[in-house]
Write an enzyme that holds these catalytic residues in place. Structure first.
Site, PDB file in Angstrom:
ATOM      1  N   ASN A  87       2.349   1.220   4.579  1.00 38.15           N
ATOM      2  CA  ASN A  87       2.564  -0.027   5.033  1.00 38.15           C
ATOM      3  C   ASN A  87       2.337   0.120   6.511  1.00 38.15           C
ATOM      4  O   ASN A  87       3.018  -0.641   7.373  1.00 38.15           O
ATOM      5  CB  ASN A  87       4.040  -0.447   4.664  1.00 38.15           C
ATOM      6  N   CYS A 121       0.993  -1.168   0.041  1.00 33.86           N
ATOM      7  CA  CYS A 121       0.117  -0.002  -0.003  1.00 33.86           C
ATOM      8  C   CYS A 121       0.892   1.131   0.016  1.00 33.86           C
ATOM      9  O   CYS A 121       2.035   1.060  -0.352  1.00 33.86           O
ATOM     10  CB  CYS A 121      -1.053  -0.023   1.300  1.00 33.86           C
ATOM     11  N   ASP A 137      -8.359   3.622   1.232  1.00 35.72           N
ATOM     12  CA  ASP A 137      -7.413   3.976   2.534  1.00 35.72           C
ATOM     13  C   ASP A 137      -8.255   4.407   3.633  1.00 35.72           C
ATOM     14  O   ASP A 137      -8.756   5.517   3.603  1.00 35.72           O
ATOM     15  CB  ASP A 137      -6.501   5.121   1.826  1.00 35.72           C
ATOM     16  N   CYS A 139      -1.154   0.787   7.218  1.00 33.48           N
ATOM     17  CA  CYS A 139      -2.831   0.253   7.273  1.00 33.48           C
ATOM     18  C   CYS A 139      -3.162  -0.948   6.710  1.00 33.48           C
ATOM     19  O   CYS A 139      -3.612  -1.971   7.267  1.00 33.48           O
ATOM     20  CB  CYS A 139      -3.845   1.420   7.053  1.00 33.48           C
ATOM     21  N   ARG A 140      -3.315  -0.622   5.294  1.00 35.36           N
ATOM     22  CA  ARG A 140      -4.034  -1.639   4.725  1.00 35.36           C
ATOM     23  C   ARG A 140      -2.832  -2.770   4.385  1.00 35.36           C
ATOM     24  O   ARG A 140      -3.562  -4.175   4.270  1.00 35.36           O
ATOM     25  CB  ARG A 140      -4.499  -1.022   3.085  1.00 35.36           C
ATOM     26  N   SER A 141      -1.792  -2.781   3.957  1.00 35.15           N
ATOM     27  CA  SER A 141      -0.967  -3.941   3.668  1.00 35.15           C
ATOM     28  C   SER A 141      -0.795  -4.741   4.918  1.00 35.15           C
ATOM     29  O   SER A 141      -0.530  -6.057   4.663  1.00 35.15           O
ATOM     30  CB  SER A 141       0.165  -3.464   2.834  1.00 35.15           C
TER      31      SER A 141
HETATM   32  P1  4NP Z   1      -1.583   2.719   4.132  1.00 37.83           P
HETATM   33  O1  4NP Z   1      -2.411   4.072   4.843  1.00 37.83           O
HETATM   34  O2  4NP Z   1      -1.179   3.140   2.790  1.00 37.83           O
HETATM   35  O3  4NP Z   1      -2.805   1.878   4.122  1.00 37.83           O
HETATM   36  O4  4NP Z   1      -0.734   2.458   4.992  1.00 37.83           O
HETATM   37  C1  4NP Z   1      -1.719   5.277   4.813  1.00 37.83           C
HETATM   38  C2  4NP Z   1      -0.827   5.292   6.028  1.00 37.83           C
HETATM   39  C3  4NP Z   1      -0.174   6.667   6.006  1.00 37.83           C
HETATM   40  C4  4NP Z   1      -0.606   7.725   5.232  1.00 37.83           C
HETATM   41  C5  4NP Z   1      -1.216   7.445   4.302  1.00 37.83           C
HETATM   42  C6  4NP Z   1      -1.927   6.355   3.868  1.00 37.83           C
HETATM   43  N1  4NP Z   1       0.203   8.851   5.354  1.00 37.83           N
HETATM   44  O5  4NP Z   1      -0.088  10.033   4.684  1.00 37.83           O
HETATM   45  O6  4NP Z   1       1.046   9.283   6.324  1.00 37.83           O
END
Ligand code: 4NP
Length: 156
Positions: A12, A9, A124, A14-16
């Site tokens: 790294n 994602c 997200d 939340c989703r992955s």
């Molecule tokens: P992820 O979510 O891609 O599912 O891990 C996010 C985590 C952090 C951020 C954006 C999306 N950020 O902007 O810090």
């Protein structure tokens, strides 16, 4: 053939990591010898554990992802993993941009493994509320079942 699957994602956190946890659980249920990992296209959260809301959601569903640590995807991943699975279209486009020439890894969208949801992204949940993490969990479990079944049949 031993399959190895990398979930990707943006951050790294939340989703992955949720996808990695859900897939590990499906692989264990099927007793498949598959290596799993996750990474982000961005490096902002390198070495951080998953978001506390992601850890809590996985825990509520019986899966521990608390010991995972974020890292950025790297060119060597395209050799190490037989399958790289992107959470959304932007992640997929970024992966295609850094894919080394000659790489034969199977690159897909996570929801390509969920019947009727092909082409969809795992949304997200980072800027939303806790409920968004349950939606993410539900999506990654559905796709993980599809991918695990697919790889189980390939291994037959
Ligand atoms: P992820 O979510 O891609 O599912 O891990 C996010 C985590 C952090 C951020 C954006 C999306 N950020 O902007 O810090």
């Amino acid at each position: 053939m031993i399959y190895s699957v990398l979930f990707v994602c943006l951050g790294n956190i939340c989703r992955s990591p949720l996808a990695e946890g859900a897939f590990r659980d499906e692989v264990a249920k099927r007793k498949l010898p598959i290596i799993t990992d996750s990474a982000g296209t961005a490096a902002y959260h390198t070495d951080n554990p998953p978001d506390p809301r992601a850890i809590a959601t996985a825990k509520r569903n019986g899966v521990n992802i608390g010991s995972l640590r974020a890292r950025q995807v790297k060119p060597a991943d395209f050799k190490r993993f037989t399958h790289i699975v992107a959470m959304d279209a932007e992640n997929l486009a970024n992966l295609k941009r850094i894919q080394p020439q000659g790489s034969t890894t199977n690159l897909s969208l996570m929801m390509a493994w969920a019947k009727g949801r092909e082409g969809c992204s795992v949304e997200d949940p980072y800027y939303g509320d806790e409920n968004g993490f349950e939606v993410t969990w539900s999506d990654v479990v559905t796709a993980s079942k599809g991918l695990a079944d697919h790889l189980a049949h390939k291994a037959d």
